[in-house]
Design an enzyme around this catalytic site. Structure first.
Site, PDB file in Angstrom:
ATOM      1  N   LYS A  52      84.840  15.657  21.394  1.00  0.00           N
ATOM      2  CA  LYS A  52      85.179  14.426  20.659  1.00  0.00           C
ATOM      3  C   LYS A  52      84.024  13.426  20.774  1.00  0.00           C
ATOM      4  CE  LYS A  52      90.085  15.192  21.283  1.00  0.00           C
ATOM      5  NZ  LYS A  52      91.264  15.017  22.135  1.00  0.00           N
ATOM      6  N   GLN A  96      93.652  11.673  26.900  1.00  0.00           N
ATOM      7  CA  GLN A  96      93.682  13.130  26.737  1.00  0.00           C
ATOM      8  C   GLN A  96      94.903  13.733  27.454  1.00  0.00           C
ATOM      9  OE1 GLN A  96      91.485  15.031  24.814  1.00  0.00           O
ATOM     10  NE2 GLN A  96      92.984  16.633  25.248  1.00  0.00           N
ATOM     11  N   ASP A 119      95.872   8.799  17.673  1.00  0.00           N
ATOM     12  CA  ASP A 119      96.583  10.080  17.825  1.00  0.00           C
ATOM     13  C   ASP A 119      97.913  10.051  17.066  1.00  0.00           C
ATOM     14  OD1 ASP A 119      95.267  12.091  19.121  1.00  0.00           O
ATOM     15  OD2 ASP A 119      95.855  11.468  21.146  1.00  0.00           O
TER      16      ASP A 119
END
Ligand code: NDP
Length: 292
Positions: A52, A96, A119
């Site tokens: 990422k 994460q 997200d």
């Protein structure tokens, strides 16, 4: 002949558009910024965070990587999230998954500013998806699956889509997205899960089957009808003593036999995976645009 849906090539197309959008934002004095928090040292998570970060840099985004020890407390983590919520150079924040067991992940997600929740897991963004409010953030993997289908020219509108799996990360938001009343949705969606009866009968009635269950090569040729489109979200490690790493990655679909019946299918790796990260970048750019 089945068409192999190349997720890397489609992701590259997405990046061409994103580079232009990033340049436009920079001309207005805004550099989209993404902060990724990693708690602990799970090797797979570490690899995801690295990719990422790399992709942010390639696109000219501001990337902040916070690597915190596994001993980080819930209170410390919440304080970090609060800091990032207030940081105007950061437009997207993600923690994460999975964090260490002592962390209450749902509480961390609720602490994110919804307009930075790239997200799309915050309850406010879930509600916006249900309400079909395009200003919200949709989780990256479902968004990536939809984009793959659209870019491949697969007709979603009017199709019967069967989604295997009902997680909050993939199955459920994907079903909501594809049934939305707009030109990129309008599908008739059926969701099956571990308690579903007649699973094979259901999947055989689908025009599009999307497997997201985390069971290596679960979907077999007799689960689908001739000419169906199959999207494989699964990423499973299977033991392979011939591989240097001792394992190889396979999807939820038995690719060899299923691809003989499909009209189009995604490979693993190189299908949905690259699209997930592309959609994270797209959501970050969207968040930066909304900040103007
Ligand atoms: P979860 O474990 O959270 O959910 C799995 C879902 O599959 C559950 O709804 C479960 O049913 C259902 N399921 C499990 N076994 C069966 C079965 N035998 N028959 C029917 N349904 C079943 O997984 P995720 O949604 O997080 O991930 C699914 C897969 O996708 C994993 O392989 C994951 O690694 C991969 N993934 C890939 C991404 C990518 O970028 N390519 C991103 C995210 C995930 P129930 O609810 O009844 O338990």
């Amino acid at each position: 002949m089945t068409k192999l849906i190349d997720g890397r090539a489609i992701a590259d197309k997405v990046y061409i558009d994103l580079r232009r959008e990033v340049a436009e934002l920079k001309a207005k004095g805004v550099t989209p910024g993404l902060a990724v928090i990693l708690v602990g040292d799970n090797p797979a998570s570490r690899a995801y965070v690295r990719s990422k970060d790399r992709m942010c840099r390639e696109l000219g985004l501001h990337s902040m990587k916070l690597e915190l020890p596994a001993s980080t407390t819930q209170i410390d983590l919440l304080a970090r999230v609060e800091e990032l919520n207030r940081d105007s150079s950061i437009h997207g924040i993600l923690v994460q998954s999975p964090p260490p067991a002592h962390i209450d992940e749902a509480a961390i997600v609720r602490a994110l500013a919804p307009h930075k929740d790239v997200d799309g897991f915050h309850p406010e963004n879930v509600a916006r998806l249900v309400l079909e409010d395009p200003s919200g953030f949709v989780p990256c993997t479902p968004l990536g699956v939809q984009r793959l289908l659209l870019e491949t020219g697969v007709e979603i509108s009017g199709a019967h889509v069967v989604v295997l799996g009902r997680s909050m990360i993939v199955g459920k938001p994907l079903a909501l997205l594809l049934m939305q009343k707009n030109k990129n949705g309008n599908a008739t969606v059926t969701v099956v899960h571990s308690r579903s009866g007649n699973l094979a009968q259901t999947t055989r009635s689908a025009d599009i089957v999307i497997a997201a269950i985390g069971r290596a090569e679960f979907l077999r040729a007799d689960h689908i009808r001739e000419g169906a489109v199959v999207v494989d979200v699964g990423i499973n490690r299977v033991h392979d003593r011939l591989s240097e790493r001792g394992y190889r990655l396979v999807g939820d679909v038995a690719f060899e036999e299923v691809s003989k019946k499909t009209s189009a299918i995604t490979p693993v790796p190189g299908g949905v995976g690259p699209m997930t990260i592309a959609m994270l970048m797209a959501n970050t750019v969207k968040a930066a645009k909304q900040s103007l």
